[in-house]
Design an enzyme around this catalytic site. Structure first.
Site, mmCIF file in Angstrom:
data_model
loop_
_atom_site.group_PDB
_atom_site.id
_atom_site.type_symbol
_atom_site.label_atom_id
_atom_site.label_comp_id
_atom_site.label_asym_id
_atom_site.label_seq_id
_atom_site.Cartn_x
_atom_site.Cartn_y
_atom_site.Cartn_z
ATOM 1 N N GLY A 212 -51.920 40.801 -46.619
ATOM 2 C CA GLY A 212 -51.620 39.496 -46.031
ATOM 3 C C GLY A 212 -50.153 39.420 -45.662
ATOM 4 N N ASN A 213 -49.658 38.212 -45.441
ATOM 5 C CA ASN A 213 -48.216 38.053 -45.158
ATOM 6 C C ASN A 213 -47.759 36.697 -45.687
ATOM 7 O OD1 ASN A 213 -48.441 36.001 -42.939
ATOM 8 N ND2 ASN A 213 -49.620 37.667 -41.998
ATOM 9 N N HIS A 214 -46.445 36.443 -45.550
ATOM 10 C CA HIS A 214 -45.861 35.253 -46.194
ATOM 11 C C HIS A 214 -45.969 33.973 -45.368
ATOM 12 C CE1 HIS A 214 -44.345 37.373 -49.601
ATOM 13 N NE2 HIS A 214 -43.688 38.243 -48.857
ATOM 14 N N ALA A 280 -49.896 33.918 -37.978
ATOM 15 C CA ALA A 280 -49.344 35.256 -38.205
ATOM 16 C C ALA A 280 -50.524 36.167 -38.528
ATOM 17 C CB ALA A 280 -48.359 35.211 -39.359
#
Ligand code: CTP
Length: 403
Positions: A212-214, A280
């Site tokens: 995943g990402n932030h 994102a």
């Protein structure tokens, strides 16, 4: 949520018996989330007290240019009051006040405030039926409408005189509904459908792990709110996030992976006028997601990744009437990279964030953006809260569409 939420409403009361109903009006406006200030003619205080109105509105009530009993004799600034308001409502509007408003007479604070106000002014007449029918009253009403003021028509019914006919001020709940509908119908994105993606995507490695990402999703949710506040019907497709939104014009669909987001977006795209892809999205996903939890071993673990579908580019390929907006998060050669993305993905506009800028990008409450459009003009914006940035983005879209 009412369209009046957060609006500054100036209620102007003139001296008619219907003034007693303004207590309910103030309560309804406050309940809708508006801020209310009251200005009244001196004679209207015989029908309702300033104390009632200041208690309900939680603001001081003004009726004269200065307070004679106040030894400081503070000037009540009609210009400031007029500029403060997002909208002004004259209710009840008596025959006398209507005539003075129509002719520019300025012999009390209410009239001076009306003449100073730059906002839209609504007026709700209230008087006896013969006064309402009188040609001079009709002329005043017509003149005021020609000036751009909005009439909230009087209704028929029993009047204070005992006569029955037209001249009753509209009921407070009907006045509020009238203004809500009118404000809504004049919003610049009324009737427009907007698709917005937000948040990260999670790509499963096994049933308990993911890539995943932030991304917090905050930027996309603020854009959804800003668009809905301007009357757009928003379809918000969100990856996993803690963000919340409650707005009658926002429909939210939650997805997890890039593939799910791709499918949800394509289901809606044909029906929308504008698409803003702020999510994102993961660029890669594990080629094979294990069906059981991967057990720890001594040897190193390799996960083969494959590209996800580029949702934005896929929309660029099929778009017809839609205005398509993408985001670019860059760390170097920002303008050149974003411009190339705009062209490659066939976008109408791209919103660039640079990670070189402090306070921009993921998981902050602020952002600093540059907007590049098809003419390759780059407009730079200051560091602002994401709420303000969202308004700027919508404003820039409005400038470039027929919305
Ligand atoms: N995007 C998308 N689907 C993907 C990847 C990205 O819709 N699978 C969208 C994002 O929502 C954003 C824009 O594409 O609006 C830019 O994404 P970004 O990852 O920065 O661009 P890439 O084309 O992946 O280029 P690079 O990784 O080289 O920066």
């Amino acid at each position: 949520m009412s369209v009046l939420s957060g609006k500054k409403i100036l209620l102007a009361i003139s001296a008619g018996i219907a003034a007693y109903k303004t207590a309910s009006l103030v309560r309804l406006f406050i309940k809708s989330g508006a801020e209310v200030k009251v200005v009244m003619t001196p004679a209207s205080k015989d029908f309702i007290t300033p104390l009632t109105l200041s208690t309900l509105s939680k603001n001081p009530v003004s009726s004269t240019f200065y307070d004679k009993e106040d030894e400081n004799e503070l000037w009540n600034n009609h210009v400031e009051l007029g500029l403060w308001a997002d909208l002004m409502l004259v209710a009840p509007a008596t025959a006398n006040t209507l005539s003075k408003m129509a002719n520019g007479t300025c012999d009390n604070l209410l009239l001076a405030t009306y003449l100073s106000a730059k906002c839209l002014v609504y007026f709700a007449p209230a008087m006896d039926l013969d006064m309402y029918q009188h040609p001079s009253t009709k002329t005043s009403i017509e003149k005021l409408q020609e000036f751009g003021n909005v009439l909230i028509p009087a209704t028929s019914g029993e009047l204070a005189s005992g006569l029955v006919g037209e001249g009753r001020m509209a009921e407070p709940a009907d006045i509020v509904a009238f203004i809500e509908n009118d404000v809504l119908s004049k919003l610049p994105l009324k009737g427009k459908k907007i698709l917005i993606t937000a948040g990260p995507t999670y790509e499963a490695i096994d049933p308990v792990r993911f890539i995943g990402n932030h991304s917090s999703g905050k930027m996309g949710f603020e854009i959804a709110k800003a668009a809905a506040n301007l009357g757009a019907e928003v379809q918000l497709i969100s990856g996993p996030t803690y963000q919340q939104i409650t707005h009658p014009l926002v429909r939210r669909v939650d997805v997890v992976s890039a593939q799910e987001m791709y499918e949800a977006v394509h289901k809606e795209f044909a029906n929308v006028d504008i698409a803003i892809l702020s999510a994102a999205v993961a660029d890669y996903k594990p080629k094979n997601s294990a069906s059981q939890k991967i057990k720890k071993k001594d040897a190193s673990l390799e996960i083969t990744l494959e590209p996800t579908k580029d949702i934005l580019a896929s929309l660029g390929n099929i778009k017809s009437k839609q205005f398509l907006v993408g985001f670019a998060l860059e760390t170097e050669n920002e303008i050149a990279n974003a411009t190339s993305k705009l062209k490659r993905k066939n976008l109408d506009m791209i919103v660039l964030n640079s990670l070189q800028d402090k306070g921009a990008g993921f998981a902050t409450n602020t952002n600093k953006i540059t907007i590049i459009d098809k003419t390759l003009n780059a407009a730079l914006f200051e560091l602002k809260s994401k709420e303000e940035v969202a308004k700027d983005i919508i404003h820039e879209i409005l400038k470039r569409t027929d919305a």
